[in-house]
Design an enzyme around this catalytic site. Structure first.
Site, PDB file in Angstrom:
ATOM      1  N   THR A  25       0.836  -1.204   0.000  1.00 32.77           N
ATOM      2  CA  THR A  25       0.000   0.000   0.000  1.00 32.77           C
ATOM      3  C   THR A  25       0.869   1.250   0.000  1.00 32.77           C
ATOM      4  O   THR A  25       1.960   1.267   0.588  1.00 32.77           O
ATOM      5  CB  THR A  25      -0.932  -0.015   1.231  1.00 32.77           C
ATOM      6  OG1 THR A  25      -1.524   1.274   1.362  1.00 32.77           O
ATOM      7  CG2 THR A  25      -0.205  -0.326   2.521  1.00 32.77           C
ATOM      8  N   SER A  43      -1.034   2.962  10.619  1.00 34.39           N
ATOM      9  CA  SER A  43      -1.979   2.101  11.369  1.00 34.39           C
ATOM     10  C   SER A  43      -1.321   0.731  11.530  1.00 34.39           C
ATOM     11  O   SER A  43      -0.358   0.419  10.824  1.00 34.39           O
ATOM     12  CB  SER A  43      -3.303   1.948  10.608  1.00 34.39           C
ATOM     13  OG  SER A  43      -3.128   1.094   9.483  1.00 34.39           O
ATOM     14  N   TYR A  88      -2.572  -1.976  10.538  1.00 37.70           N
ATOM     15  CA  TYR A  88      -2.734  -2.617   9.226  1.00 37.70           C
ATOM     16  C   TYR A  88      -1.607  -2.196   8.283  1.00 37.70           C
ATOM     17  O   TYR A  88      -0.941  -3.042   7.669  1.00 37.70           O
ATOM     18  CB  TYR A  88      -4.097  -2.264   8.603  1.00 37.70           C
ATOM     19  CG  TYR A  88      -4.045  -2.269   7.088  1.00 37.70           C
ATOM     20  CD1 TYR A  88      -3.905  -3.467   6.386  1.00 37.70           C
ATOM     21  CD2 TYR A  88      -4.059  -1.080   6.349  1.00 37.70           C
ATOM     22  CE1 TYR A  88      -3.793  -3.473   4.997  1.00 37.70           C
ATOM     23  CE2 TYR A  88      -3.953  -1.079   4.972  1.00 37.70           C
ATOM     24  CZ  TYR A  88      -3.815  -2.277   4.296  1.00 37.70           C
ATOM     25  OH  TYR A  88      -3.687  -2.285   2.937  1.00 37.70           O
ATOM     26  N   HIS A  89      -1.394  -0.870   8.158  1.00 38.47           N
ATOM     27  CA  HIS A  89      -0.350  -0.414   7.239  1.00 38.47           C
ATOM     28  C   HIS A  89       1.018  -0.955   7.685  1.00 38.47           C
ATOM     29  O   HIS A  89       1.864  -1.299   6.860  1.00 38.47           O
ATOM     30  CB  HIS A  89      -0.332   1.121   7.160  1.00 38.47           C
ATOM     31  CG  HIS A  89      -1.476   1.706   6.357  1.00 38.47           C
ATOM     32  ND1 HIS A  89      -2.636   2.169   6.938  1.00 38.47           N
ATOM     33  CD2 HIS A  89      -1.639   1.893   5.026  1.00 38.47           C
ATOM     34  CE1 HIS A  89      -3.454   2.634   6.000  1.00 38.47           C
ATOM     35  NE2 HIS A  89      -2.884   2.461   4.829  1.00 38.47           N
ATOM     36  N   LYS A 132       1.804  -4.327   6.350  1.00 40.71           N
ATOM     37  CA  LYS A 132       2.289  -4.308   4.964  1.00 40.71           C
ATOM     38  C   LYS A 132       3.786  -3.986   4.909  1.00 40.71           C
ATOM     39  O   LYS A 132       4.503  -4.473   4.028  1.00 40.71           O
ATOM     40  CB  LYS A 132       1.517  -3.268   4.146  1.00 40.71           C
ATOM     41  CG  LYS A 132       0.037  -3.573   4.005  1.00 40.71           C
ATOM     42  CD  LYS A 132      -0.196  -4.727   3.054  1.00 40.71           C
ATOM     43  CE  LYS A 132      -1.635  -4.842   2.632  1.00 40.71           C
ATOM     44  NZ  LYS A 132      -1.910  -6.009   1.808  1.00 40.71           N
TER      45      LYS A 132
HETATM   46  P1  NAD Z   1     -10.810  -7.479   0.467  1.00 46.83           P
HETATM   47  O1  NAD Z   1     -10.901  -7.609   1.946  1.00 46.83           O
HETATM   48  O2  NAD Z   1     -12.079  -7.243  -0.268  1.00 46.83           O
HETATM   49  O3  NAD Z   1     -10.064  -8.744  -0.158  1.00 46.83           O
HETATM   50  C1  NAD Z   1      -9.214  -9.560   0.566  1.00 46.83           C
HETATM   51  C2  NAD Z   1      -9.757 -10.983   0.489  1.00 46.83           C
HETATM   52  O4  NAD Z   1      -8.811 -11.837   1.138  1.00 46.83           O
HETATM   53  C3  NAD Z   1     -11.092 -11.124   1.211  1.00 46.83           C
HETATM   54  O5  NAD Z   1     -12.046 -11.722   0.352  1.00 46.83           O
HETATM   55  C4  NAD Z   1     -10.757 -12.015   2.413  1.00 46.83           C
HETATM   56  O6  NAD Z   1     -11.825 -12.888   2.740  1.00 46.83           O
HETATM   57  C5  NAD Z   1      -9.523 -12.756   1.934  1.00 46.83           C
HETATM   58  N1  NAD Z   1      -8.632 -13.169   3.030  1.00 46.83           N
HETATM   59  C6  NAD Z   1      -8.082 -12.397   3.991  1.00 46.83           C
HETATM   60  N2  NAD Z   1      -7.351 -13.137   4.826  1.00 46.83           N
HETATM   61  C7  NAD Z   1      -7.422 -14.407   4.373  1.00 46.83           C
HETATM   62  C8  NAD Z   1      -6.886 -15.635   4.818  1.00 46.83           C
HETATM   63  N3  NAD Z   1      -6.115 -15.717   5.916  1.00 46.83           N
HETATM   64  N4  NAD Z   1      -7.154 -16.751   4.115  1.00 46.83           N
HETATM   65  C9  NAD Z   1      -7.942 -16.699   2.996  1.00 46.83           C
HETATM   66  N5  NAD Z   1      -8.493 -15.574   2.523  1.00 46.83           N
HETATM   67  C10 NAD Z   1      -8.239 -14.433   3.221  1.00 46.83           C
HETATM   68  O7  NAD Z   1      -9.771  -6.293   0.173  1.00 46.83           O
HETATM   69  P2  NAD Z   1      -9.491  -5.526  -1.199  1.00 46.83           P
HETATM   70  O8  NAD Z   1     -10.001  -4.139  -1.059  1.00 46.83           O
HETATM   71  O9  NAD Z   1      -9.910  -6.378  -2.350  1.00 46.83           O
HETATM   72  O10 NAD Z   1      -7.908  -5.444  -1.156  1.00 46.83           O
HETATM   73  C11 NAD Z   1      -7.117  -6.497  -1.663  1.00 46.83           C
HETATM   74  C12 NAD Z   1      -5.661  -6.225  -1.283  1.00 46.83           C
HETATM   75  O11 NAD Z   1      -5.238  -4.971  -1.802  1.00 46.83           O
HETATM   76  C13 NAD Z   1      -5.410  -6.146   0.223  1.00 46.83           C
HETATM   77  O12 NAD Z   1      -4.171  -6.751   0.518  1.00 46.83           O
HETATM   78  C14 NAD Z   1      -5.346  -4.670   0.504  1.00 46.83           C
HETATM   79  O13 NAD Z   1      -4.559  -4.407   1.618  1.00 46.83           O
HETATM   80  C15 NAD Z   1      -4.729  -4.146  -0.791  1.00 46.83           C
HETATM   81  N6  NAD Z   1      -5.086  -2.770  -1.092  1.00 46.83           N
HETATM   82  C16 NAD Z   1      -6.414  -2.419  -1.266  1.00 46.83           C
HETATM   83  C17 NAD Z   1      -6.737  -1.111  -1.580  1.00 46.83           C
HETATM   84  C18 NAD Z   1      -8.182  -0.646  -1.736  1.00 46.83           C
HETATM   85  O14 NAD Z   1      -8.414   0.586  -1.786  1.00 46.83           O
HETATM   86  N7  NAD Z   1      -9.144  -1.551  -1.845  1.00 46.83           N
HETATM   87  C19 NAD Z   1      -5.724  -0.159  -1.737  1.00 46.83           C
HETATM   88  C20 NAD Z   1      -4.391  -0.553  -1.580  1.00 46.83           C
HETATM   89  C21 NAD Z   1      -4.092  -1.853  -1.252  1.00 46.83           C
HETATM   90  N1  USQ Z   2     -11.151   9.833   4.991  1.00 42.93           N
HETATM   91  C1  USQ Z   2     -12.000  10.899   5.164  1.00 42.93           C
HETATM   92  N2  USQ Z   2     -13.331  10.636   5.276  1.00 42.93           N
HETATM   93  C2  USQ Z   2     -13.847   9.370   5.198  1.00 42.93           C
HETATM   94  C3  USQ Z   2     -12.961   8.299   5.004  1.00 42.93           C
HETATM   95  C4  USQ Z   2     -11.617   8.561   4.916  1.00 42.93           C
HETATM   96  O1  USQ Z   2     -11.566  12.051   5.215  1.00 42.93           O
HETATM   97  O2  USQ Z   2     -15.064   9.211   5.326  1.00 42.93           O
HETATM   98  C5  USQ Z   2      -9.698  10.100   4.854  1.00 42.93           C
HETATM   99  C6  USQ Z   2      -8.835   9.309   5.839  1.00 42.93           C
HETATM  100  O3  USQ Z   2      -8.694   9.990   7.050  1.00 42.93           O
HETATM  101  C7  USQ Z   2      -7.529   9.193   5.049  1.00 42.93           C
HETATM  102  C8  USQ Z   2      -7.980   9.152   3.609  1.00 42.93           C
HETATM  103  O4  USQ Z   2      -9.310   9.666   3.581  1.00 42.93           O
HETATM  104  O5  USQ Z   2      -6.757  10.340   5.235  1.00 42.93           O
HETATM  105  C9  USQ Z   2      -7.994   7.763   3.018  1.00 42.93           C
HETATM  106  O6  USQ Z   2      -8.779   6.932   3.855  1.00 42.93           O
HETATM  107  P1  USQ Z   2      -9.421   5.572   3.298  1.00 42.93           P
HETATM  108  O7  USQ Z   2     -10.249   4.989   4.383  1.00 42.93           O
HETATM  109  O8  USQ Z   2     -10.046   5.805   1.985  1.00 42.93           O
HETATM  110  O9  USQ Z   2      -8.111   4.734   2.989  1.00 42.93           O
HETATM  111  P2  USQ Z   2      -7.061   4.031   3.933  1.00 42.93           P
HETATM  112  O10 USQ Z   2      -7.495   3.926   5.340  1.00 42.93           O
HETATM  113  O11 USQ Z   2      -5.749   4.698   3.700  1.00 42.93           O
HETATM  114  O12 USQ Z   2      -7.062   2.561   3.355  1.00 42.93           O
HETATM  115  C10 USQ Z   2      -7.428   2.253   2.002  1.00 42.93           C
HETATM  116  C11 USQ Z   2      -7.632   0.756   1.918  1.00 42.93           C
HETATM  117  C12 USQ Z   2      -6.318   0.056   2.254  1.00 42.93           C
HETATM  118  C13 USQ Z   2      -5.211   0.608   1.373  1.00 42.93           C
HETATM  119  C14 USQ Z   2      -5.113   2.116   1.430  1.00 42.93           C
HETATM  120  C15 USQ Z   2      -4.196   2.705   0.374  1.00 42.93           C
HETATM  121  O13 USQ Z   2      -8.646   0.358   2.837  1.00 42.93           O
HETATM  122  O14 USQ Z   2      -6.462  -1.336   2.038  1.00 42.93           O
HETATM  123  O15 USQ Z   2      -3.988   0.074   1.800  1.00 42.93           O
HETATM  124  O16 USQ Z   2      -6.415   2.674   1.124  1.00 42.93           O
HETATM  125  S1  USQ Z   2      -3.319   4.122   0.962  1.00 42.93           S
HETATM  126  O17 USQ Z   2      -4.298   5.087   1.500  1.00 42.93           O
HETATM  127  O18 USQ Z   2      -2.597   4.686  -0.141  1.00 42.93           O
HETATM  128  O19 USQ Z   2      -2.448   3.651   2.018  1.00 42.93           O
END
Ligand code: NAD
Ligand code: USQ
Length: 405
Positions: free
Chosen positions: A144, A179, A181-182, A185
């Site tokens: 991320t 966070s 979570y982050h 990664k």
């Molecule tokens: P998502 O939660 O919809 O997809 C992840 C999937 O993995 C889910 O279906 C979940 O059930 C499965 N999973 C998690 N842990 C597991 C385990 N232990 N065994 C088997 N399955 C498991 O999330 P997403 O939004 O599709 O994101 C996919 C990936 O991309 C994630 O790694 C996320 O961190 C990354 N990412 C997402 C975004 C975004 O904005 N959606 C941005 C940047 C990075």
């Molecule tokens: N934010 C608002 N209002 C909202 C929701 C979010 O102002 O209602 C702000 C947050 O405070 C943050 C930004 O928008 O500053 C992004 O928040 P987000 O919830 O859209 O994204 P984030 O928590 O960063 O996480 C999401 C995905 C995660 C991925 C990440 C990419 O859930 O899986 O890793 O985006 S990044 O942001 O580049 O790290």
């Protein structure tokens, strides 16, 4: 290519299975439906109605004339992962199968430790199985942009040249995640780098920005192929939440001063970029990093875009800043590079507003599903550990006044 998608039931994984199949790849997927449980735990549901996996697989077969091989199981179970690899023998793995939410990981110690174990152990299992079963395969690992945090200098793609006390080296750019979570990664990135170094594996670590959008063209108009679209504080991302707020008449809610900047990309661009990474693999033993986003936006700028497009569609909406439940900079410098994917042919979608228009049109049909759970639009998971609903606040004086419709 035989491509295994870990996390195939998720927001990105499900559309990716269609996108890659349409391009002629043989796709299999793994999931254990955790995402469905997490969203339920947050008291919410997907705005788009989501089919069970059996129905998804049927629809997939009908639409694409081929089966999506599905393995139900947990990536933290080594024997399960080993059996999947022995059976499918992937040439590439797209690892999306982690817990993806910053707020969810910040709820309490159980959610923090669970997130890190789930994410880090799943990735280590995949690395070990790659080493033993398919060492030539390519791991496309979803990291991320948030790994870098928001430093006051430009952000390169993974590595930078540095001179220190008269000596020079190319080193990993510092990670300052915001966070648990982050942070998971960041730990993954270190582990993947190390595995590539000691075992000669190859990997692309994707520093992806925030994804938005309801659909990709490959879904056609078969509703059984829809991907999920969440709007709760944990699993809904900013633009997606803003669109849900607009269609239900809830205020669009930038957190705090609302000048946080992030890289964003539409779902269709995410599919395009991941495919480019897969079809242009790194050399054996190479660990490379791609920053994956279309454009950097300020959160208030995005709120205004949603407001404007909603207005044009006759949807009345307003923007109201709300207390920021997170600890993060609300005004800062942000200038990440994103050249590698462009060099390999990534054609960014040009128009964010038309994508927002598509989302709003889709969501109007499912407005009742959002309204049913509208209380989840207000955040209450705070980075200091309190669980208290945030209150609306006066916008910062620098925030452009938006005329409430
Ligand atoms: P998502 O939660 O919809 O997809 C992840 C999937 O993995 C889910 O279906 C979940 O059930 C499965 N999973 C998690 N842990 C597991 C385990 N232990 N065994 C088997 N399955 C498991 O999330 P997403 O939004 O599709 O994101 C996919 C990936 O991309 C994630 O790694 C996320 O961190 C990354 N990412 C997402 C975004 C975004 O904005 N959606 C941005 C940047 C990075
Ligand atoms: N934010 C608002 N209002 C909202 C929701 C979010 O102002 O209602 C702000 C947050 O405070 C943050 C930004 O928008 O500053 C992004 O928040 P987000 O919830 O859209 O994204 P984030 O928590 O960063 O996480 C999401 C995905 C995660 C991925 C990440 C990419 O859930 O899986 O890793 O985006 S990044 O942001 O580049 O790290």
């Amino acid at each position: 290519m035989r491509i295994l998608i870990a996390g195939v039931d998720g927001y990105l994984g499900w559309p990716l299975s269609m996108y890659l199949t349409k391009r002629g790849h043989k796709v299999a997927g793994v999931d254990n439906y955790y995402r469905r449980d997490w969203v339920q735990e947050m008291g919410s549901q997907s705005a788009t109605p989501i089919c069970k996996m059996t129905e998804r697989l049927e629809a997939f077969h009908e639409n694409f004339g081929t089966n999506l091989q599905f393995f139900k199981g947990d990536l933290t179970n080594y024997n399960f992962v080993e059996n999947v690899f022995k059976s499918f023998r992937p040439e590439a793995i797209v690892h999306l199968g982690e817990m993806p939410s910053a707020p969810y990981s910040m709820i309490d110690v159980e959610h923090c430790t669970w997130t890190q174990v789930n994410n880090i152990v799943g990735t280590l299992n995949i690395l070990y199985v790659m080493r033993d079963i398919c060492p030539d395969s390519h791991l496309v690992k979803l990291g991320t942009m948030g790994e870098y945090g928001t430093p006051n200098i430009d952000i390169p793609e993974g590595f930078f040249e540095i001179e220190y006390r008269g000596r020079k080296d190319k080193l990993p750019f510092p990670r300052q995640a915001g966070s648990w979570y982050h942070q998971s990664k960041v730990h993954d990135s270190n582990n993947v780098t190390f595995a590539c170094k000691i075992w000669g594996l190859r990997s692309t670590d994707i520093m992806q920005g925030v994804v938005f959008g309801t659909r990709i063209d490959e879904m056609g108009d078969d509703e059984r192929l829809l991907t999920r679209f969440d709007f709760d504080q944990s699993f809904g991302t900013a633009i997606n939440r803003f669109c849900c707020q607009a269609v239900t008449g809830e205020p669009i809610s930038p957190y705090g001063k609302g000048h946080q900047k992030r890289g964003f990309l539409p779902l269709r661009d995410s599919m395009q970029c991941l495919t480019i990474a897969l079809e242009n693999p790194p050399a054996v033993g190479e660990y490379r990093v791609f920053n994956q986003f279309q454009e950097v936006y300020d959160i208030t700028e995005l709120a205004e875009k949603v407001h404007k497009v909603a207005n044009a569609q006759g949807i009345e909406s307003e923007i109201r800043n709300i207390e920021n439940p997170r600890q993060e900079l609300e005004e800062h410098y942000y200038n990440p590079d994103h050249k590698h994917l462009l060099d390999l042919g990534y054609k960014p979608s040009q128009d964010v507003e038309s994508e927002i228009g598509i989302i709003l049109q889709d969501l109007i049909r499912w407005r009742d599903r959002i309204e049913e759970k509208r209380e989840v639009l207000i955040p209450d998971v705070r980075w200091d550990g309190r669980r208290e609903k945030c209150e609306y606040i006066e916008p910062d004086e620098n925030v452009k006044k938006v005329r409430l419709v």
